[in-house]
Design a protein around this motif. Structure first.
Motif, PDB file in Angstrom:
ATOM      1  N   MET A   1       2.281   4.295  -1.425  1.00 29.10           N
ATOM      2  CA  MET A   1       3.524   3.407  -2.731  1.00 29.10           C
ATOM      3  C   MET A   1       3.901   4.175  -3.485  1.00 29.10           C
ATOM      4  SD  MET A   1       4.285   1.672  -0.094  1.00 29.10           S
ATOM      5  CE  MET A   1       3.383   1.251   1.142  1.00 29.10           C
ATOM      6  N   ASP A   2       3.224   5.154  -4.258  1.00 25.99           N
ATOM      7  CA  ASP A   2       3.605   5.533  -5.881  1.00 25.99           C
ATOM      8  C   ASP A   2       4.198   6.716  -5.467  1.00 25.99           C
ATOM      9  OD1 ASP A   2       1.453   3.749  -6.480  1.00 25.99           O
ATOM     10  OD2 ASP A   2      -0.618   5.104  -6.466  1.00 25.99           O
ATOM     11  N   ALA A   3       4.352   7.280  -4.201  1.00 23.77           N
ATOM     12  CA  ALA A   3       5.758   7.908  -4.712  1.00 23.77           C
ATOM     13  C   ALA A   3       7.215   7.814  -3.832  1.00 23.77           C
ATOM     14  CB  ALA A   3       4.775   9.255  -2.350  1.00 23.77           C
ATOM     15  N   PHE A   4       7.008   6.288  -3.933  1.00 19.39           N
ATOM     16  CA  PHE A   4       7.885   6.266  -3.875  1.00 19.39           C
ATOM     17  C   PHE A   4       8.914   6.359  -4.524  1.00 19.39           C
ATOM     18  CE2 PHE A   4       7.248   2.642  -0.686  1.00 19.39           C
ATOM     19  CZ  PHE A   4       7.507   3.666   0.137  1.00 19.39           C
ATOM     20  N   SER A   5      10.525   6.805  -5.254  1.00 17.34           N
ATOM     21  CA  SER A   5      10.881   7.096  -6.681  1.00 17.34           C
ATOM     22  C   SER A   5      11.911   5.672  -5.960  1.00 17.34           C
ATOM     23  CB  SER A   5      12.421   7.832  -6.526  1.00 17.34           C
ATOM     24  OG  SER A   5      12.510   8.145  -5.234  1.00 17.34           O
ATOM     25  N   ARG A   6      11.856   5.655  -7.555  1.00 20.00           N
ATOM     26  CA  ARG A   6      12.285   4.903  -8.236  1.00 20.00           C
ATOM     27  C   ARG A   6      14.052   4.176  -7.936  1.00 20.00           C
ATOM     28  NH1 ARG A   6      10.822  -0.466  -9.484  1.00 20.00           N
ATOM     29  NH2 ARG A   6      12.742  -1.652 -11.168  1.00 20.00           N
ATOM     30  N   GLN A   7      14.953   3.192  -6.670  1.00 20.77           N
ATOM     31  CA  GLN A   7      16.149   3.225  -6.584  1.00 20.77           C
ATOM     32  C   GLN A   7      16.130   1.910  -6.214  1.00 20.77           C
ATOM     33  OE1 GLN A   7      17.116   5.897  -3.130  1.00 20.77           O
ATOM     34  NE2 GLN A   7      15.033   6.927  -3.534  1.00 20.77           N
ATOM     35  N   GLU A   8      17.391   1.711  -6.139  1.00 19.55           N
ATOM     36  CA  GLU A   8      17.889   0.472  -5.755  1.00 19.55           C
ATOM     37  C   GLU A   8      18.569   0.502  -4.423  1.00 19.55           C
ATOM     38  OE1 GLU A   8      21.063  -3.089  -7.448  1.00 19.55           O
ATOM     39  OE2 GLU A   8      20.584  -2.057  -8.922  1.00 19.55           O
ATOM     40  N   ALA A   9      18.112  -0.481  -3.828  1.00 20.17           N
ATOM     41  CA  ALA A   9      18.813  -0.433  -2.124  1.00 20.17           C
ATOM     42  C   ALA A   9      18.872  -2.085  -1.827  1.00 20.17           C
ATOM     43  CB  ALA A   9      17.365   0.010  -1.447  1.00 20.17           C
ATOM     44  N   ASP A  10      20.054  -2.839  -1.661  1.00 17.03           N
ATOM     45  CA  ASP A  10      20.140  -4.646  -1.716  1.00 17.03           C
ATOM     46  C   ASP A  10      20.252  -4.693  -0.324  1.00 17.03           C
ATOM     47  OD1 ASP A  10      20.403  -4.681  -4.158  1.00 17.03           O
ATOM     48  OD2 ASP A  10      23.136  -4.039  -4.160  1.00 17.03           O
ATOM     49  N   ASP A  11      20.565  -3.768   0.769  1.00 19.23           N
ATOM     50  CA  ASP A  11      20.235  -3.822   1.612  1.00 19.23           C
ATOM     51  C   ASP A  11      18.572  -3.631   2.955  1.00 19.23           C
ATOM     52  OD1 ASP A  11      19.946  -1.840   1.903  1.00 19.23           O
ATOM     53  OD2 ASP A  11      21.318  -1.030   3.580  1.00 19.23           O
ATOM     54  N   LEU A  12      17.889  -3.301   1.867  1.00 13.40           N
ATOM     55  CA  LEU A  12      16.749  -3.337   2.285  1.00 13.40           C
ATOM     56  C   LEU A  12      15.960  -4.715   2.084  1.00 13.40           C
ATOM     57  CD1 LEU A  12      15.030  -0.656   3.661  1.00 13.40           C
ATOM     58  CD2 LEU A  12      14.457  -0.029   1.317  1.00 13.40           C
ATOM     59  N   THR A  13      14.958  -5.257   3.167  1.00 13.94           N
ATOM     60  CA  THR A  13      14.257  -6.185   2.941  1.00 13.94           C
ATOM     61  C   THR A  13      12.790  -5.404   3.620  1.00 13.94           C
ATOM     62  OG1 THR A  13      15.578  -7.781   3.398  1.00 13.94           O
ATOM     63  CG2 THR A  13      13.594  -8.534   3.549  1.00 13.94           C
ATOM     64  N   PHE A  14      11.399  -4.949   2.173  1.00 14.48           N
ATOM     65  CA  PHE A  14       9.936  -4.961   3.113  1.00 14.48           C
ATOM     66  C   PHE A  14       9.656  -7.010   3.150  1.00 14.48           C
ATOM     67  CE2 PHE A  14      11.421  -1.688   0.423  1.00 14.48           C
ATOM     68  CZ  PHE A  14      10.660  -0.721   0.790  1.00 14.48           C
ATOM     69  N   THR A  15       8.911  -6.472   4.274  1.00 14.19           N
ATOM     70  CA  THR A  15       8.223  -6.898   5.189  1.00 14.19           C
ATOM     71  C   THR A  15       6.408  -7.159   5.270  1.00 14.19           C
ATOM     72  OG1 THR A  15       7.816  -9.452   6.107  1.00 14.19           O
ATOM     73  CG2 THR A  15       9.024  -7.747   7.114  1.00 14.19           C
ATOM     74  N   GLN A  16       5.937  -7.932   5.511  1.00 10.73           N
ATOM     75  CA  GLN A  16       4.384  -8.079   6.438  1.00 10.73           C
ATOM     76  C   GLN A  16       5.123  -8.193   7.750  1.00 10.73           C
ATOM     77  OE1 GLN A  16       2.504  -9.993   3.907  1.00 10.73           O
ATOM     78  NE2 GLN A  16       0.586  -9.085   4.500  1.00 10.73           N
ATOM     79  N   TYR A  17       4.244  -7.598   9.026  1.00 10.33           N
ATOM     80  CA  TYR A  17       4.677  -7.782  10.157  1.00 10.33           C
ATOM     81  C   TYR A  17       3.318  -8.403  10.808  1.00 10.33           C
ATOM     82  CZ  TYR A  17       2.464  -3.168  11.003  1.00 10.33           C
ATOM     83  OH  TYR A  17       1.399  -1.617  11.090  1.00 10.33           O
ATOM     84  N   LEU A  18       2.123  -7.999  10.218  1.00 13.13           N
ATOM     85  CA  LEU A  18       0.728  -8.759   9.838  1.00 13.13           C
ATOM     86  C   LEU A  18       0.066  -9.005   8.941  1.00 13.13           C
ATOM     87  CD1 LEU A  18      -1.158  -5.945   9.155  1.00 13.13           C
ATOM     88  CD2 LEU A  18      -0.903  -5.366  11.938  1.00 13.13           C
ATOM     89  N   GLY A  19      -0.945  -9.936   9.772  1.00 14.04           N
ATOM     90  CA  GLY A  19      -1.287 -11.217   8.290  1.00 14.04           C
ATOM     91  C   GLY A  19      -2.302 -10.220   7.238  1.00 14.04           C
ATOM     92  N   GLU A  20      -2.970 -10.964   5.943  1.00 10.30           N
ATOM     93  CA  GLU A  20      -3.614  -9.728   5.146  1.00 10.30           C
ATOM     94  C   GLU A  20      -4.695  -9.667   5.707  1.00 10.30           C
ATOM     95  OE1 GLU A  20      -4.958  -8.940   1.335  1.00 10.30           O
ATOM     96  OE2 GLU A  20      -2.644  -9.410   1.623  1.00 10.30           O
ATOM     97  N   ASN A  21      -5.376  -8.433   4.720  1.00  7.90           N
ATOM     98  CA  ASN A  21      -6.634  -7.386   5.292  1.00  7.90           C
ATOM     99  C   ASN A  21      -7.665  -8.042   4.595  1.00  7.90           C
ATOM    100  OD1 ASN A  21      -5.578  -6.370   2.576  1.00  7.90           O
ATOM    101  ND2 ASN A  21      -5.290  -4.471   4.044  1.00  7.90           N
ATOM    102  N   MET A  22      -6.750  -8.709   3.692  1.00  8.19           N
ATOM    103  CA  MET A  22      -7.998  -9.422   2.163  1.00  8.19           C
ATOM    104  C   MET A  22      -8.542  -8.381   1.678  1.00  8.19           C
ATOM    105  SD  MET A  22     -10.033 -12.147   5.809  1.00  8.19           S
ATOM    106  CE  MET A  22     -11.120 -12.765   4.628  1.00  8.19           C
ATOM    107  N   LYS A  23      -7.979  -7.199   1.572  1.00  5.28           N
ATOM    108  CA  LYS A  23      -8.402  -6.750   0.124  1.00  5.28           C
ATOM    109  C   LYS A  23      -7.815  -7.077  -1.020  1.00  5.28           C
ATOM    110  CE  LYS A  23      -9.267  -2.621   3.201  1.00  5.28           C
ATOM    111  NZ  LYS A  23      -9.336  -1.636   3.178  1.00  5.28           N
ATOM    112  N   TYR A  24      -8.234  -8.045  -1.485  1.00  4.81           N
ATOM    113  CA  TYR A  24      -7.894  -9.009  -2.252  1.00  4.81           C
ATOM    114  C   TYR A  24      -7.752  -8.498  -4.184  1.00  4.81           C
ATOM    115  CZ  TYR A  24      -7.543 -12.607   0.489  1.00  4.81           C
ATOM    116  OH  TYR A  24      -6.934 -13.024   2.219  1.00  4.81           O
ATOM    117  N   ARG A  25      -8.768  -7.753  -4.135  1.00  2.00           N
ATOM    118  CA  ARG A  25      -9.087  -6.894  -5.231  1.00  2.00           C
ATOM    119  C   ARG A  25      -8.927  -4.949  -5.170  1.00  2.00           C
ATOM    120  NH1 ARG A  25     -14.955  -9.411  -6.220  1.00  2.00           N
ATOM    121  NH2 ARG A  25     -14.083 -11.448  -6.136  1.00  2.00           N
ATOM    122  N   SER A  26      -8.255  -4.645  -4.377  1.00  2.39           N
ATOM    123  CA  SER A  26      -8.005  -3.793  -3.873  1.00  2.39           C
ATOM    124  C   SER A  26      -6.521  -3.108  -4.467  1.00  2.39           C
ATOM    125  CB  SER A  26      -7.980  -3.413  -2.934  1.00  2.39           C
ATOM    126  OG  SER A  26      -7.752  -1.950  -2.659  1.00  2.39           O
TER     127      SER A  26
END
Length: 187
Positions: A1-26
């Motif tokens: 995720m650090d490699a994504f360059s900062r830009q605006e995208a109003d037509d974009l939505t990010f979502t999970q497609y499966l539950g939480e992996n329980m790596k709460y401190r990561s």
């Protein structure tokens, strides 16, 4: 995720497609990854505030219908691209609650046959999923629906790539030269 360059995208939505992996401190926690990716694009996002595995079939089926889950699952059903990692059985063992419940999470699966994990589900070296739909305890979109997403990227850090390549789970894979050489030798 650090490699994504900062830009605006109003037509974009990010979502999970499966539950939480329980790596709460990561930083590799499912929700945090979605939030971080969305913030890189100043885009909206939805998350699934539930665990990746729910062994009680009734709870899993009813929880998908809860209002706090509905938007994320509706968004996920419309995905045109997904980004996923490939795991191993060790990724299951790394979470204490899952390590102690492997037999309940993967009923009837010979864990010695697991070559990797894709979309939260175990598969063998030939790319066959080892869990059938009737016993799937994964809190996610159905596997058939995930495999219909037109673009499926895998970021590979392990030799679990072989089975995924053989079955075609992903349309694109990103991995190191070392992993590529190992996979090539096994093909």
């Amino acid at each position: 995720m650090d490699a994504f360059s900062r830009q605006e995208a109003d037509d974009l939505t990010f979502t999970q497609y499966l539950g939480e992996n329980m790596k709460y401190r990561s930083s590799s926690g499912s929700m945090r990854m979605v939030q971080k990716a969305a913030s890189s694009y100043d885009a909206g996002y939805t998350t699934i505030p539930g665990p990746l595995y729910i062994v009680n079939d009734q709870v899993r089926q009813v929880l998908i219908q809860e209002p706090s889950m509905t938007e994320a699952f509706e968004n996920a059903a419309q995905m045109d691209m997904l980004l996923s990692g490939l795991g191993t059985i060790e990724s299951i063992n790394a979470i204490p609650a899952w390590r102690s419940a492997k037999e309940a999470i993967f009923p009837g699966v010979d864990l010695d046959q697991v070559a990797g994990m894709a979309f939260g589900r175990p598969y063998d070296i030939n790319g066959n999923f080892l869990i059938d739909q009737a016993n799937d305890k994964t809190f996610s979109l159905p596997l058939e629906q995930i495999l219909q997403v037109p673009r499926r990227f895998a970021v590979v850090q392990a030799s679990a790539a072989l089975g995924a390549l053989r079955w075609g789970f992903f349309t694109d894979m990103i991995f190191t030269e070392t992993i590529a050489i190992k996979v090539q030798k096994l093909l």
